[in-house]
Design a protein around this motif. Structure first.
Motif, short mmCIF file in Angstrom:
data_model
loop_
_atom_site.label_atom_id
_atom_site.label_comp_id
_atom_site.label_asym_id
_atom_site.label_seq_id
_atom_site.Cartn_x
_atom_site.Cartn_y
_atom_site.Cartn_z
N LYS A 1 30.95 44.51 4.62
CA LYS A 1 31.30 43.35 5.45
C LYS A 1 30.06 42.65 6.01
O LYS A 1 30.19 41.84 6.93
N HIS A 2 28.89 42.96 5.47
CA HIS A 2 27.67 42.31 5.97
C HIS A 2 27.70 40.79 5.78
O HIS A 2 27.04 40.06 6.51
N HIS A 3 28.46 40.34 4.78
CA HIS A 3 28.52 38.90 4.52
C HIS A 3 29.33 38.16 5.57
O HIS A 3 29.22 36.94 5.70
N VAL A 4 30.16 38.87 6.31
CA VAL A 4 31.00 38.26 7.34
C VAL A 4 30.20 38.17 8.64
O VAL A 4 29.83 39.18 9.22
N LYS A 5 29.93 36.97 9.08
CA LYS A 5 29.12 36.76 10.28
C LYS A 5 30.02 36.43 11.47
O LYS A 5 30.98 35.66 11.35
N ALA A 6 29.65 37.00 12.62
CA ALA A 6 30.39 36.70 13.84
C ALA A 6 29.88 35.45 14.53
O ALA A 6 30.55 34.88 15.38
#
Length: 658
Positions: A406-411
């Motif tokens: 999930k590193h590609h998902v940025k908060a």
């Protein structure tokens, strides 16, 4: 292939004849012009602190012989500058700006200085590997980069009348035309990343040179023919990839990933890299409408249906996996790992617009609107200086940090990206918004987007000026006024009736009207006169959205929508964990006013439940006693505005319980 061209079909009104004057969208257009374009110019020159370097301007300076050094960035780094120039062209079409034009002219001079004597232009192969041009189309995106140059050149020439960049583009297109084709000595191939095809159609429209249209047709028709060009190329370079130099691979490039596993007319399912697919489908639709090619249009319809009915997210985003930024398979729509690249939704908008030229159907306009109001604008922060590449349906910041999957998902939105295709893509789309609002065919003016705007055109031999007034996305009143209407004679107004409006009423000059409703558009034909107003009131009541049973990720879940806007829950309003929340089935969906950074927005409030640990749980990971359910007020915000407050969790699809 030599196309038998047809010329009569609904075309967008020229951008210089459309001006956006809308309470919701004008601030976006102004933000792009006043903030995004200058900010991205700084990024292209590597002058944004703490942001990933672009290298783009420096690469051109090295290729032009102005300075020395090594190439930096990706093979396709040139496109960041090209898309910026395209956005500038659209901005100048809307409002002249001598200072911005001067900066753009200097950049264009730099681009021209980097062009080779034979018309070839690509800074990577000029600087890093001058002897290997056109040897790795699978990986290196040479034709893709050329396509973005062409699009920029057409936009800039249309806005300013200056032909310097258009001359560069024509010289490059002539070089490509001489290099590719089915004649002896030519390369019978196509690019790994589609873009050149739709760009060549634009170049044809700008110049009238049929060779460019025919070349676009060649690239589309050649794709997927056997034996595969990509596999031949792979064998010729020793079974290696530009991404892993010197490493001999066991597996050849995936043909389905590149939409090249079969000829385009035989393709039925959207596969592979989502942006590449959309750019290709847009070009196919471009060619179908200009050639009257029924087989090509049939393929477009099949691919459209598969994309939007089985592989599209509720916010109009596409691309289910970060592995290859790609589609996966029908109904596989995970919420917490999806990719949904901003560029992919922009590509979907381009595809929808071109399908509207083939056949005016409300579904195309509905999807265009869905992607525009939700994913595209969510891809940029309200400050115009931070951007999302990925547009997830669900965010758990701890998982983004701690789970490699999930590193590609940025908060939070980022200042820039090493692969910065999305930020300038958003800029060029919003700068050209007027292009998507209206089109005109023989005797009919079509209104596709309900955006406040003014437009001038000739229709049915009459000089006409129209003014659209719209309360969207917050209010449902829409009015199309004939501000000017020289002469006399009937013509038709056709206004899209959004599928999300359960009850729509119409008026003509303030009196109830009953237009003909056909394929999602309201048609009214008459001898329109200056001052006539065709009004429409849309149903803006919030509503629940449910996914098909085949979408496993959303079983037992509900999403909320009001007008064109999809909503989501944020930790800032509801606390964490959001996964513990459920909306009560049948609970009232109430509209409430946003505050602070969400001032001016309409939020949705409803009753829900929160799962909480039993008092005697003792922190056990697993236990036999069920959680308790306590009442909880739930607040949902427009998805497009999420992430503009303090970082936290976000969720679109929420459990629903009695």
């Amino acid at each position: 292939m030599a196309l038998q061209e047809q010329t009569v079909f609904p075309r967008p009104i020229e951008l210089k004849n459309v001006s956006i004057k809308d309470d919701y969208w004008s601030p976006y257009v102004k933000l792009v012009r006043d903030t995004v374009i200058p900010y991205q110019w700084e990024a292209l020159n590597d002058r944004v602190a703490d942001a990933e370097p672009s290298h783009a301007i420096r690469n051109f300076r090295i290729a032009a012989g102005i300075e020395e050094g090594a190439f930096g960035g990706f093979f396709f780094q040139d496109t960041d500058l090209y898309k910026w120039l395209e956005a500038v062209g659209y901005a100048l079409a809307a409002a002249p700006d001598a200072d911005l034009e001067r900066v753009a002219d200097e950049a264009i001079s730099l681009v021209a200085a980097a062009q080779q004597a034979d018309g070839y232009l690509n800074t990577y192969f000029t600087v890093a590997e001058p002897g290997k041009r056109w040897t790795n189309l699978t990986d290196c995106h040479e034709l893709y980069s050329a396509g973005h140059l062409i699009e920029a050149a057409v936009a800039y020439a249309g806005a300013t009348g200056k032909k310097a960049l258009l001359d560069v583009a024509c010289r490059l297109a002539d070089h490509i035309d001489a290099t590719f084709g089915d004649r002896p000595g030519q390369i019978r191939g196509y690019d790994g990343h589609q873009e050149i095809e739709l760009a060549l159609v634009k170049l044809y429209e700008a110049t009238g040179e049929r060779r460019y249209l025919d070349l676009a047709g060649f690239f589309i028709d050649e794709r997927g023919r056997q034996p595969s060009f990509f596999h031949q190329e792979w064998e010729a370079r020793g079974r290696t990839s530009a991404w892993t130099p010197g490493v001999v691979q066991k597996t050849p490039p995936s043909l389905s990933y590149h939409q090249a596993d079969k000829p385009v007319r035989e393709q039925e399912v959207a596969t592979g890299h989502a942006v590449r697919a959309m750019y290709m489908y847009a070009a196919m639709a471009d060619l179908a409408v200009r050639s009257g090619d029924d087989s090509l249009l049939a393929a477009c319809r099949r691919l459209w249906d598969n994309t939007v009915r089985k592989q599209m997210y509720v916010n109009g985003s596409i691309g289910s996996t970060h592995h290859g930024e790609a589609f996966t398979f029908d109904y596989d729509l995970p919420n917490d790992t999806n990719y949904s690249e901003t560029c992919a939704s922009i590509g979907l908008i381009m595809f929808a617009q071109r399908m509207l030229q083939n056949e005016v159907k409300g579904e195309y306009g509905d999807v265009l609107e869905r992607a525009l109001y939700n994913t595209v604008t969510a891809g940029m922060a309200t400050d115009g200086k931070h951007f999302f590449y990925v547009n997830p349906m669900e965010v758990w910041p701890a998982a983004s940090e701690g789970n490699p999957g999930k590193h590609h998902v940025k908060a939070v939105r980022q200042k820039w990206y090493g692969c910065a295709c999305c930020p300038p893509n958003v800029a060029r789309l919003l700068s050209s918004l007027g292009h998507y609002a209206f089109s005109a065919g023989e005797g009919t003016l079509y209104s596709h987007l309900h955006i406040g705007a003014e437009a001038k055109l000739t229709i049915a031999g009459r000089q006409v000026g129209v003014r659209m007034a719209s309360g969207l996305p917050w209010a449902g009143q829409v009015g199309l006024t004939l501000a000017e209407a020289a002469g006399s004679g009937d013509f038709t107004l056709a206004v899209r009736v959004p599928a999300w409006s359960a009850h729509t009423s119409f008026t003509l000059n303030g009196e109830p009207a009953t237009p003909e409703i056909r394929d999602g558009y309201a048609y009214l034909r008459r001898d329109w006169q200056a001052g006539d107003v065709f009004g429409m009131t849309l149903d803006m009541r919030p509503r629940r959205i449910y996914a098909a049973a085949e979408v496993r990720a959303n079983a037992g879940r509900v999403a909320l929508q009001r007008g064109p806007l999809v909503y989501c829950l944020e930790e800032a309003d509801n606390g964490a964990p959001l996964a513990a929340l459920a909306i009560r089935a049948g609970s009232e969906l109430r509209e409430v006013a946003g505050e602070g950074r969400l001032a001016g927005a309409i939020l949705i409030e409803t009753e829900g439940l929160r799962l909480e640990e039993p008092a005697n749980a003792g922190g056990a990971l697993y236990r036999s006693e069920p959680p308790t359910r306590t009442p909880s007020r739930i607040v949902a915000v427009p998805y497009t505005l999420w992430g503009n407050r303090e970082p936290g969790e976000m969720q679109v699809w929420v459990r629903e319980e009695p």
